[in-house]
Design a protein around this motif. Structure first.
Motif, mmCIF file in Angstrom:
data_model
loop_
_atom_site.group_PDB
_atom_site.id
_atom_site.type_symbol
_atom_site.label_atom_id
_atom_site.label_comp_id
_atom_site.label_asym_id
_atom_site.label_seq_id
_atom_site.Cartn_x
_atom_site.Cartn_y
_atom_site.Cartn_z
ATOM 1 N N UNK A 1 50.753 92.781 -28.824
ATOM 2 C CA UNK A 1 49.989 91.778 -28.077
ATOM 3 C C UNK A 1 50.227 90.386 -28.651
ATOM 4 N N UNK A 2 50.142 90.271 -29.953
ATOM 5 C CA UNK A 2 50.248 88.953 -30.587
ATOM 6 C C UNK A 2 51.686 88.505 -30.814
ATOM 7 N N UNK A 3 52.538 89.396 -31.318
ATOM 8 C CA UNK A 3 53.872 88.996 -31.755
ATOM 9 C C UNK A 3 54.976 89.314 -30.748
ATOM 10 N N UNK A 4 55.054 90.556 -30.332
ATOM 11 C CA UNK A 4 56.166 90.969 -29.483
ATOM 12 C C UNK A 4 56.161 90.243 -28.149
ATOM 13 N N UNK A 5 55.009 90.230 -27.471
ATOM 14 C CA UNK A 5 54.947 89.691 -26.115
ATOM 15 C C UNK A 5 54.184 88.374 -26.009
ATOM 16 N N UNK A 6 53.761 87.813 -27.142
ATOM 17 C CA UNK A 6 53.035 86.532 -27.158
ATOM 18 C C UNK A 6 51.929 86.509 -26.096
ATOM 19 N N UNK A 7 51.137 87.575 -26.052
ATOM 20 C CA UNK A 7 50.111 87.717 -25.018
ATOM 21 C C UNK A 7 48.700 87.602 -25.577
ATOM 22 N N UNK A 8 48.557 87.078 -26.785
ATOM 23 C CA UNK A 8 47.249 86.988 -27.424
ATOM 24 C C UNK A 8 46.221 86.214 -26.618
ATOM 25 N N UNK A 9 46.665 85.214 -25.879
ATOM 26 C CA UNK A 9 45.724 84.414 -25.079
ATOM 27 C C UNK A 9 45.581 84.951 -23.660
ATOM 28 N N UNK A 10 46.560 85.718 -23.195
ATOM 29 C CA UNK A 10 46.512 86.239 -21.821
ATOM 30 C C UNK A 10 45.813 87.583 -21.723
ATOM 31 N N UNK A 11 45.980 88.409 -22.731
ATOM 32 C CA UNK A 11 45.480 89.785 -22.695
ATOM 33 C C UNK A 11 44.522 89.971 -23.864
ATOM 34 N N UNK A 12 43.324 90.475 -23.569
ATOM 35 C CA UNK A 12 42.334 90.715 -24.613
ATOM 36 C C UNK A 12 42.655 91.936 -25.461
ATOM 37 N N UNK A 13 42.001 92.022 -26.634
ATOM 38 C CA UNK A 13 42.237 93.122 -27.563
ATOM 39 C C UNK A 13 41.938 94.470 -26.908
ATOM 40 N N UNK A 14 40.782 94.571 -26.250
ATOM 41 C CA UNK A 14 40.378 95.844 -25.659
ATOM 42 C C UNK A 14 41.354 96.284 -24.568
ATOM 43 N N UNK A 15 41.796 95.367 -23.732
ATOM 44 C CA UNK A 15 42.752 95.701 -22.674
ATOM 45 C C UNK A 15 44.061 96.203 -23.275
ATOM 46 N N UNK A 16 44.532 95.515 -24.315
ATOM 47 C CA UNK A 16 45.776 95.936 -24.969
ATOM 48 C C UNK A 16 45.635 97.334 -25.557
ATOM 49 N N UNK A 17 44.486 97.608 -26.166
ATOM 50 C CA UNK A 17 44.282 98.929 -26.769
ATOM 51 C C UNK A 17 44.165 100.006 -25.692
ATOM 52 N N UNK A 18 43.441 99.712 -24.630
ATOM 53 C CA UNK A 18 43.220 100.688 -23.573
ATOM 54 C C UNK A 18 44.521 101.013 -22.842
ATOM 55 N N UNK A 19 45.211 99.999 -22.373
ATOM 56 C CA UNK A 19 46.430 100.230 -21.594
ATOM 57 C C UNK A 19 47.602 100.647 -22.483
ATOM 58 N N UNK A 20 47.774 99.958 -23.619
ATOM 59 C CA UNK A 20 48.844 100.340 -24.543
ATOM 60 C C UNK A 20 48.590 101.708 -25.147
ATOM 61 N N UNK A 21 47.333 101.999 -25.419
ATOM 62 C CA UNK A 21 46.976 103.306 -25.962
ATOM 63 C C UNK A 21 47.214 104.425 -24.971
ATOM 64 N N UNK A 22 46.986 104.133 -23.698
ATOM 65 C CA UNK A 22 47.278 105.134 -22.667
ATOM 66 C C UNK A 22 48.752 105.495 -22.646
ATOM 67 N N UNK A 23 49.583 104.475 -22.799
ATOM 68 C CA UNK A 23 51.025 104.738 -22.866
ATOM 69 C C UNK A 23 51.386 105.503 -24.142
ATOM 70 N N UNK A 24 50.735 105.166 -25.235
ATOM 71 C CA UNK A 24 51.006 105.855 -26.493
ATOM 72 C C UNK A 24 50.557 107.313 -26.437
ATOM 73 N N UNK A 25 49.576 107.605 -25.594
ATOM 74 C CA UNK A 25 49.111 108.992 -25.451
ATOM 75 C C UNK A 25 50.241 109.898 -24.975
ATOM 76 N N UNK A 26 51.140 109.356 -24.165
ATOM 77 C CA UNK A 26 52.307 110.131 -23.727
ATOM 78 C C UNK A 26 53.130 110.539 -24.949
#
Length: 171
Positions: free
Chosen positions: A83-108
């Motif tokens: 969220x912060x480094x790879x995609x420079x999305x710290x201001x666009x995407x909140x922490x919870x959204x990143x964890x929820x959506x990114x975590x869903x992908x990681x569940x795979x």
């Protein structure tokens, strides 16, 4: 940092190594696919080292619990770094959204490594190095797909959701 701003060594001269250093630095800080992929791989290596450390530490309690706990810890870390480094999305995407959506992908990935460990348990047995190699192979394959989905869906610049809600002011 914009890709066109010179770094300190470049402003001090035009020696070839300085130009190469600044050019590489500017490319790695950019938002193009290759720069994001380089940062994605770096975050992947860091979070994988965290995962393998947790896995090996907790392995005496069983490979499946060690896999799940290692995956959760490394996924939370990786999602925040992406969220912060790879995609420079710290201001666009909140922490919870990143964890929820990114975590869903990681569940795979978690499901894939868990199935691989369970199915190949008779083959890899108690050889820790074989378990780590198996998990690394599955994680690498899933990681490539994860990069595409994170880039195009979770951390894309498209306005598919509203801006993150501002944090409440401390009382």
């Amino acid at each position: 940092m914009p890709a066109t701003s010179p770094c300190g060594p470049c402003s001090q001269g035009t020696r070839p190594w300085r130009v190469a250093l600044c050019g590489t630095r500017a490319r790695l800080h950019g938002d193009d696919t290759s720069a994001q992929f380089a940062r994605f791989v770096t975050v992947g290596v860091i979070s994988s080292l965290v995962y393998f450390s947790v896995f090996l530490l907790l392995r005496p309690f069983g490979t499946l619990p060690a896999n799940v706990i290692g995956a959760v810890v490394s996924t939370v870390l990786a999602n925040e770094l992406h969220r912060r480094l790879t995609f420079h999305a710290g201001r666009r995407i909140g922490w919870w959204t990143a964890q929820w959506e990114g975590g869903g992908l990681a569940a795979v990935g978690l499901v894939a490594t868990t199935i691989a460990l369970a199915v190949l348990e008779p083959v890899v047995s108690d050889a820790w190095w074989a378990q780590v190699l198996l998990i690394a192979a599955v994680t690498g394959a899933v990681g490539t797909m994860r990069f595409v989905f994170l880039r195009l869906w979770v951390f894309s610049g498209h306005e598919r959701r509203g801006a993150p809600r501002p944090e409440p002011e401390p009382a």
